[in-house]
Enzyme design. Sequence first.
Site, PDB file in Angstrom:
ATOM      1  N   ASP A  53       6.888  -6.733  -2.093  1.00 44.30           N
ATOM      2  CA  ASP A  53       6.932  -7.834  -1.151  1.00 44.30           C
ATOM      3  C   ASP A  53       6.461  -8.606  -0.369  1.00 44.30           C
ATOM      4  OD1 ASP A  53       4.499  -6.481  -1.097  1.00 44.30           O
ATOM      5  OD2 ASP A  53       4.374  -5.804   1.048  1.00 44.30           O
TER       6      ASP A  53
ATOM      7  N   PHE B 263       0.664  -8.679  -3.030  1.00 46.04           N
ATOM      8  CA  PHE B 263      -0.634  -9.702  -2.780  1.00 46.04           C
ATOM      9  C   PHE B 263      -1.176 -10.838  -3.537  1.00 46.04           C
ATOM     10  CE2 PHE B 263      -5.062  -9.616  -1.415  1.00 46.04           C
ATOM     11  CZ  PHE B 263      -4.424  -9.942   0.256  1.00 46.04           C
TER      12      PHE B 263
ATOM     13  N   ASP C 140      -6.183   2.897   0.535  1.00 41.58           N
ATOM     14  CA  ASP C 140      -7.160   2.265  -0.807  1.00 41.58           C
ATOM     15  C   ASP C 140      -7.381   1.106  -0.058  1.00 41.58           C
ATOM     16  OD1 ASP C 140      -5.895  -0.172  -2.080  1.00 41.58           O
ATOM     17  OD2 ASP C 140      -4.829   0.497  -0.667  1.00 41.58           O
TER      18      ASP C 140
ATOM     19  N   GLY D  78       0.925  -5.678   4.681  1.00 39.89           N
ATOM     20  CA  GLY D  78      -0.157  -6.754   5.420  1.00 39.89           C
ATOM     21  C   GLY D  78      -1.040  -6.456   7.247  1.00 39.89           C
TER      22      GLY D  78
ATOM     23  N   ASP E  87      -0.123  -0.558  -7.030  1.00 40.04           N
ATOM     24  CA  ASP E  87       0.427  -2.149  -6.439  1.00 40.04           C
ATOM     25  C   ASP E  87       1.873  -2.529  -6.998  1.00 40.04           C
ATOM     26  OD1 ASP E  87      -1.360  -4.202  -6.841  1.00 40.04           O
ATOM     27  OD2 ASP E  87      -2.828  -3.842  -5.343  1.00 40.04           O
TER      28      ASP E  87
ATOM     29  N   GLN F 152       7.068  -3.896   6.434  1.00 35.99           N
ATOM     30  CA  GLN F 152       6.010  -5.508   7.371  1.00 35.99           C
ATOM     31  C   GLN F 152       6.630  -6.009   8.322  1.00 35.99           C
ATOM     32  OE1 GLN F 152       3.761  -7.168   5.591  1.00 35.99           O
ATOM     33  NE2 GLN F 152       3.997  -6.470   3.234  1.00 35.99           N
TER      34      GLN F 152
END
Length: 375
Positions: free
Chosen positions: A146, A96, A266, A216, A92, A189
């Site tokens: 993101d 986040f 995941d 998200g 990733d 998103q």
Amino acid sequence: MTGVSFTVHAAEGAARTGVLTLGRGAVRTPAFMPVGTAGTVKAMYVDQVRDLGADIILGNTYHLMLRPGAERVAALGGLHAFSRWQGPILTDSGGFQVMSLAGLRKLDKDGVTFKSHVDGSMHRLTPARSVEIQTLLDSDIVMQLDECVRLPTDRANIERAMRLSLDWAERSKAAFGTQPGKAIFGIVQGGDDKALRIESAEALAAMDFPGLAVGGLAVGEPQAVMLDMIETVVPHLPAGKPRYLMGVGTPDDLVESVARGIDMFDCVMPTRAGRHGLAYSRFGKINLKNARHAEDPRPLDEASACPAARDYSRAYLHHLTRANEILGMMLLSWVNLAYYQELMAGMRAAIAAGRFADFRAEVREGWARGDLPAL
């Protein structure tokens, strides 16, 4: 992308099964990726994870960039050699974790500056730097950087983050360039706003990413909202490319999301739950902390192919859990990952046989019926 392909072999309604082919191997879908946050699937040997049927695992950019450092991992041969996992790895972007874990953070149009939760050092993450770190790790599937906002929040904040993420998607894809046998995925998103989700999905589809993720979600909203967003987004994603739902979820989440067209998942849930005494099984959830298990000689599931579920008594697992023994965490993590992989294999077989609807009903009936009665 050179050396990357996705083939759908069978479908039933929106549910589908196929194969994502990467340079390091094939990923059978629907697929659940065990989470190896810091280069390890917690409480599991890498050989166990492979033997359970996982084709791909996940690594985390944020944690690995802080410790031991992406450049160090690269110097040691990359994350595959470092961890002894030879199959594909998805990383990733770290976005986040920056938003949720970092202490001091400052977001701007070009990236985010943040303070490490490990030692307080300052770092800068941009779309290009995130891709660079993932490339140093030798990731097989790179994720765009993101911004993920927690729900609920106001529409203005959701829209701002969605548009910033679209800009970062373009920058991430440009930074990735062409890497034979590897892919970069864009991330849809838009929070819980249908119009923004559709706009994000269509813009990313036009950028021609080899795969697209739905991000998200599972960030505070009810399951019904998550499933509604999946139903909204999937028709706007390319049918010939894999769809990845990030950070999800419970066994019920997986089944219901596959029914709506998701291919990859995941989540830390199976290993995290195992470390806290909770087992997932065809009977539903079993809390090994409960006193009812203290004198129960039966295994969790005598029909399971997993030795941890089949060969150890509930009384012993209860004892290990109550005593906070490391072995208990290991055994229950093993139990849970085995069940998750069995569930994915069951869905793949059911879709291929044209009986996914029956399989879905049977699984849900087993959960509703619940665990075996106490002795």
